[in-house]
Design a protein around this motif. Structure first.
Motif, PDB file in Angstrom:
ATOM      1  N   PHE A  94      -5.419   4.723   0.785  1.00 48.22           N
ATOM      2  CA  PHE A  94      -6.490   3.948   0.170  1.00 48.22           C
ATOM      3  C   PHE A  94      -7.293   4.806  -0.804  1.00 48.22           C
ATOM      4  O   PHE A  94      -7.913   4.281  -1.725  1.00 48.22           O
ATOM      5  CB  PHE A  94      -7.419   3.364   1.243  1.00 48.22           C
ATOM      6  CG  PHE A  94      -6.921   2.067   1.809  1.00 48.22           C
ATOM      7  CD1 PHE A  94      -6.982   0.894   1.071  1.00 48.22           C
ATOM      8  CD2 PHE A  94      -6.374   2.017   3.078  1.00 48.22           C
ATOM      9  CE1 PHE A  94      -6.515  -0.298   1.576  1.00 48.22           C
ATOM     10  CE2 PHE A  94      -5.903   0.820   3.601  1.00 48.22           C
ATOM     11  CZ  PHE A  94      -5.978  -0.339   2.848  1.00 48.22           C
TER      12      PHE A  94
ATOM     13  N   ARG B 209       2.913   1.358  -3.560  1.00 47.94           N
ATOM     14  CA  ARG B 209       2.111   1.613  -4.760  1.00 47.94           C
ATOM     15  C   ARG B 209       1.263   2.872  -4.667  1.00 47.94           C
ATOM     16  O   ARG B 209       1.039   3.561  -5.675  1.00 47.94           O
ATOM     17  CB  ARG B 209       1.183   0.421  -5.034  1.00 47.94           C
ATOM     18  CG  ARG B 209       1.876  -0.868  -5.383  1.00 47.94           C
ATOM     19  CD  ARG B 209       0.852  -1.896  -5.819  1.00 47.94           C
ATOM     20  NE  ARG B 209       1.449  -3.202  -6.046  1.00 47.94           N
ATOM     21  CZ  ARG B 209       0.817  -4.209  -6.649  1.00 47.94           C
ATOM     22  NH1 ARG B 209      -0.417  -4.059  -7.066  1.00 47.94           N
ATOM     23  NH2 ARG B 209       1.425  -5.368  -6.806  1.00 47.94           N
ATOM     24  N   TYR B 210       0.753   3.157  -3.469  1.00 48.60           N
ATOM     25  CA  TYR B 210      -0.228   4.237  -3.330  1.00 48.60           C
ATOM     26  C   TYR B 210       0.133   5.244  -2.228  1.00 48.60           C
ATOM     27  O   TYR B 210      -0.730   5.964  -1.751  1.00 48.60           O
ATOM     28  CB  TYR B 210      -1.616   3.644  -3.045  1.00 48.60           C
ATOM     29  CG  TYR B 210      -2.044   2.626  -4.055  1.00 48.60           C
ATOM     30  CD1 TYR B 210      -2.479   3.001  -5.329  1.00 48.60           C
ATOM     31  CD2 TYR B 210      -1.994   1.245  -3.763  1.00 48.60           C
ATOM     32  CE1 TYR B 210      -2.858   2.058  -6.276  1.00 48.60           C
ATOM     33  CE2 TYR B 210      -2.378   0.300  -4.698  1.00 48.60           C
ATOM     34  CZ  TYR B 210      -2.806   0.706  -5.945  1.00 48.60           C
ATOM     35  OH  TYR B 210      -3.183  -0.240  -6.879  1.00 48.60           O
TER      36      TYR B 210
ATOM     37  N   LYS C  14      -7.581  -4.549  -7.269  1.00 48.68           N
ATOM     38  CA  LYS C  14      -6.473  -3.760  -6.721  1.00 48.68           C
ATOM     39  C   LYS C  14      -6.280  -4.048  -5.230  1.00 48.68           C
ATOM     40  O   LYS C  14      -5.142  -4.069  -4.738  1.00 48.68           O
ATOM     41  CB  LYS C  14      -6.718  -2.271  -6.961  1.00 48.68           C
ATOM     42  CG  LYS C  14      -6.372  -1.822  -8.378  1.00 48.68           C
ATOM     43  CD  LYS C  14      -6.583  -0.333  -8.566  1.00 48.68           C
ATOM     44  CE  LYS C  14      -5.914   0.175  -9.846  1.00 48.68           C
ATOM     45  NZ  LYS C  14      -6.336  -0.506 -11.073  1.00 48.68           N
ATOM     46  N   LEU C  15      -7.354  -4.259  -4.510  1.00 46.60           N
ATOM     47  CA  LEU C  15      -7.245  -4.618  -3.098  1.00 46.60           C
ATOM     48  C   LEU C  15      -6.572  -5.978  -2.945  1.00 46.60           C
ATOM     49  O   LEU C  15      -5.680  -6.159  -2.109  1.00 46.60           O
ATOM     50  CB  LEU C  15      -8.624  -4.629  -2.445  1.00 46.60           C
ATOM     51  CG  LEU C  15      -9.280  -3.263  -2.225  1.00 46.60           C
ATOM     52  CD1 LEU C  15     -10.737  -3.438  -1.821  1.00 46.60           C
ATOM     53  CD2 LEU C  15      -8.536  -2.468  -1.157  1.00 46.60           C
TER      54      LEU C  15
ATOM     55  N   LEU D  53       0.835  -1.203   0.000  1.00 45.66           N
ATOM     56  CA  LEU D  53       0.000   0.000   0.000  1.00 45.66           C
ATOM     57  C   LEU D  53       0.871   1.255   0.000  1.00 45.66           C
ATOM     58  O   LEU D  53       0.588   2.225  -0.707  1.00 45.66           O
ATOM     59  CB  LEU D  53      -0.923  -0.008   1.224  1.00 45.66           C
ATOM     60  CG  LEU D  53      -1.878   1.188   1.343  1.00 45.66           C
ATOM     61  CD1 LEU D  53      -2.913   1.163   0.229  1.00 45.66           C
ATOM     62  CD2 LEU D  53      -2.573   1.180   2.706  1.00 45.66           C
TER      63      LEU D  53
ATOM     64  N   SER E 173      -7.751   5.263  -8.468  1.00 45.05           N
ATOM     65  CA  SER E 173      -7.108   4.641  -9.631  1.00 45.05           C
ATOM     66  C   SER E 173      -7.927   3.467 -10.174  1.00 45.05           C
ATOM     67  O   SER E 173      -7.584   2.901 -11.206  1.00 45.05           O
ATOM     68  CB  SER E 173      -5.706   4.150  -9.262  1.00 45.05           C
ATOM     69  OG  SER E 173      -5.771   3.017  -8.396  1.00 45.05           O
ATOM     70  N   SER E 174      -9.013   3.108  -9.482  1.00 43.15           N
ATOM     71  CA  SER E 174      -9.844   1.977  -9.881  1.00 43.15           C
ATOM     72  C   SER E 174     -10.932   2.423 -10.857  1.00 43.15           C
ATOM     73  O   SER E 174     -11.629   3.410 -10.612  1.00 43.15           O
ATOM     74  CB  SER E 174     -10.499   1.333  -8.649  1.00 43.15           C
ATOM     75  OG  SER E 174      -9.526   0.941  -7.707  1.00 43.15           O
TER      76      SER E 174
ATOM     77  N   LYS F 235      -5.947   6.897  -2.928  1.00 44.04           N
ATOM     78  CA  LYS F 235      -5.229   6.808  -4.204  1.00 44.04           C
ATOM     79  C   LYS F 235      -5.559   5.481  -4.895  1.00 44.04           C
ATOM     80  O   LYS F 235      -5.724   5.424  -6.113  1.00 44.04           O
ATOM     81  CB  LYS F 235      -3.722   6.932  -3.979  1.00 44.04           C
ATOM     82  CG  LYS F 235      -3.262   8.335  -3.611  1.00 44.04           C
ATOM     83  CD  LYS F 235      -1.756   8.408  -3.511  1.00 44.04           C
ATOM     84  CE  LYS F 235      -1.293   9.803  -3.097  1.00 44.04           C
ATOM     85  NZ  LYS F 235      -1.620  10.829  -4.101  1.00 44.04           N
ATOM     86  N   LEU F 236      -5.641   4.402  -4.113  1.00 43.65           N
ATOM     87  CA  LEU F 236      -6.017   3.109  -4.671  1.00 43.65           C
ATOM     88  C   LEU F 236      -7.421   3.185  -5.256  1.00 43.65           C
ATOM     89  O   LEU F 236      -7.663   2.726  -6.381  1.00 43.65           O
ATOM     90  CB  LEU F 236      -5.945   2.033  -3.577  1.00 43.65           C
ATOM     91  CG  LEU F 236      -6.243   0.585  -3.971  1.00 43.65           C
ATOM     92  CD1 LEU F 236      -5.500  -0.383  -3.037  1.00 43.65           C
ATOM     93  CD2 LEU F 236      -7.729   0.261  -3.941  1.00 43.65           C
ATOM     94  N   TYR F 237      -8.326   3.785  -4.502  1.00 45.19           N
ATOM     95  CA  TYR F 237      -9.721   3.894  -4.944  1.00 45.19           C
ATOM     96  C   TYR F 237      -9.838   4.718  -6.222  1.00 45.19           C
ATOM     97  O   TYR F 237     -10.504   4.307  -7.188  1.00 45.19           O
ATOM     98  CB  TYR F 237     -10.558   4.518  -3.830  1.00 45.19           C
ATOM     99  CG  TYR F 237     -12.007   4.745  -4.208  1.00 45.19           C
ATOM    100  CD1 TYR F 237     -12.908   3.680  -4.264  1.00 45.19           C
ATOM    101  CD2 TYR F 237     -12.476   6.023  -4.517  1.00 45.19           C
ATOM    102  CE1 TYR F 237     -14.237   3.881  -4.617  1.00 45.19           C
ATOM    103  CE2 TYR F 237     -13.798   6.233  -4.860  1.00 45.19           C
ATOM    104  CZ  TYR F 237     -14.678   5.158  -4.912  1.00 45.19           C
ATOM    105  OH  TYR F 237     -15.989   5.358  -5.263  1.00 45.19           O
TER     106      TYR F 237
ATOM    107  N   LEU G 111      -2.778  -6.229  -3.303  1.00 44.65           N
ATOM    108  CA  LEU G 111      -1.906  -5.731  -2.241  1.00 44.65           C
ATOM    109  C   LEU G 111      -1.073  -6.844  -1.620  1.00 44.65           C
ATOM    110  O   LEU G 111      -0.030  -6.589  -1.034  1.00 44.65           O
ATOM    111  CB  LEU G 111      -2.729  -5.032  -1.156  1.00 44.65           C
ATOM    112  CG  LEU G 111      -3.333  -3.675  -1.533  1.00 44.65           C
ATOM    113  CD1 LEU G 111      -4.211  -3.156  -0.402  1.00 44.65           C
ATOM    114  CD2 LEU G 111      -2.238  -2.662  -1.867  1.00 44.65           C
TER     115      LEU G 111
END
Length: 213
Positions: A114, A109-110, A130-131, A106, A120-121, A116-118, A134
């Motif tokens: 979270f 990459r981000y 993506k989750l 996490l 990018s989805s 940033k992860l969201y 991890l």
């Protein structure tokens, strides 16, 4: 129970989201709160007593190990010690390794976010992938637990029901939980949480309940 419970009464009584019960404030939108809920989801995702997972999360809280950096800086040995203290003995070694890997990914990459992860989805499916990406051990159950409560703030959160939720849904003859929630004026997160508890606390234990839908 002396009389049957209506579904709205059951949801009111048994639908408190796990994140709220743990004192995690997801509706604040703060990444720190999302990190706490993801940690809790990882603990609940193992086939272990709910009480043990809850106690272990609270042990992490007592040791102030609820942020990405705090977990990574703790190191494997200390994480094992905290997991054991919380009663997570059966999966202590593997879970300590998983926590370091997952939160390490996490951060790498981000930047530990979270959000940033969201962002990018592309959609709900991509969010789930993506989750899971991890790290090893972030499977369907963990993702479903996490995204259930994340419905409160993430529009793309649309988790598949866990096997326990499917058991409750089939038991009640509900075809679509989202449509059912809208039809009955129920909060979807609270409905899904109540269904989970119906399966765990009643159906699986052979405990009868007169529930009217």
């Amino acid at each position: 129970m002396k009389r049957g419970l209506r579904i709205d009464e059951f949801v009111e009584k048994y639908g408190e989201p796990y994140s709220i019960k743990l004192g995690i404030e997801l509706t604040s939108g703060q990444n720190e709160e999302i990190v706490k809920w993801f940690l809790a989801s990882l603990l609940y995702g193992k086939p272990i007593r709910e009480s043990s997972a809850t106690r272990t999360y609270l042990t992490f809280k007592a040791h102030n190990l609820l942020s990405v950096d705090a977990i990574l800086n703790a190191g494997w040995d200390r994480l094992v010690t905290v997991l054991d203290e919380g009663g997570y003995v059966r999966y202590d070694f593997s879970t300590a390794t998983k926590l370091l890997n997952v939160f390490g990914e996490l951060k790498n990459r981000y930047e530990g976010s979270f959000w940033k992860l969201y962002e990018s989805s592309k959609d709900s499916r991509d969010l789930e992938l993506k989750l899971k990406a991890l790290g090893k051990g972030v499977g369907d159950t963990t993702v479903s637990i996490f995204l259930r409560d994340m419905r409160m703030i993430w529009e793309k959160a649309d988790p598949k029901p866990t096997p326990l939720m499917k058991l409750a849904i089939e038991h009640l003859g509900i075809k679509n939980t989202k449509a059912f929630a809208v039809e009955r004026g129920l909060d979807l997160v609270r409905l899904e949480t109540a269904l989970l508890r119906l399966a765990k606390d009643f159906i699986k234990r052979g405990k009868k309940i007169d529930l009217k839908i």
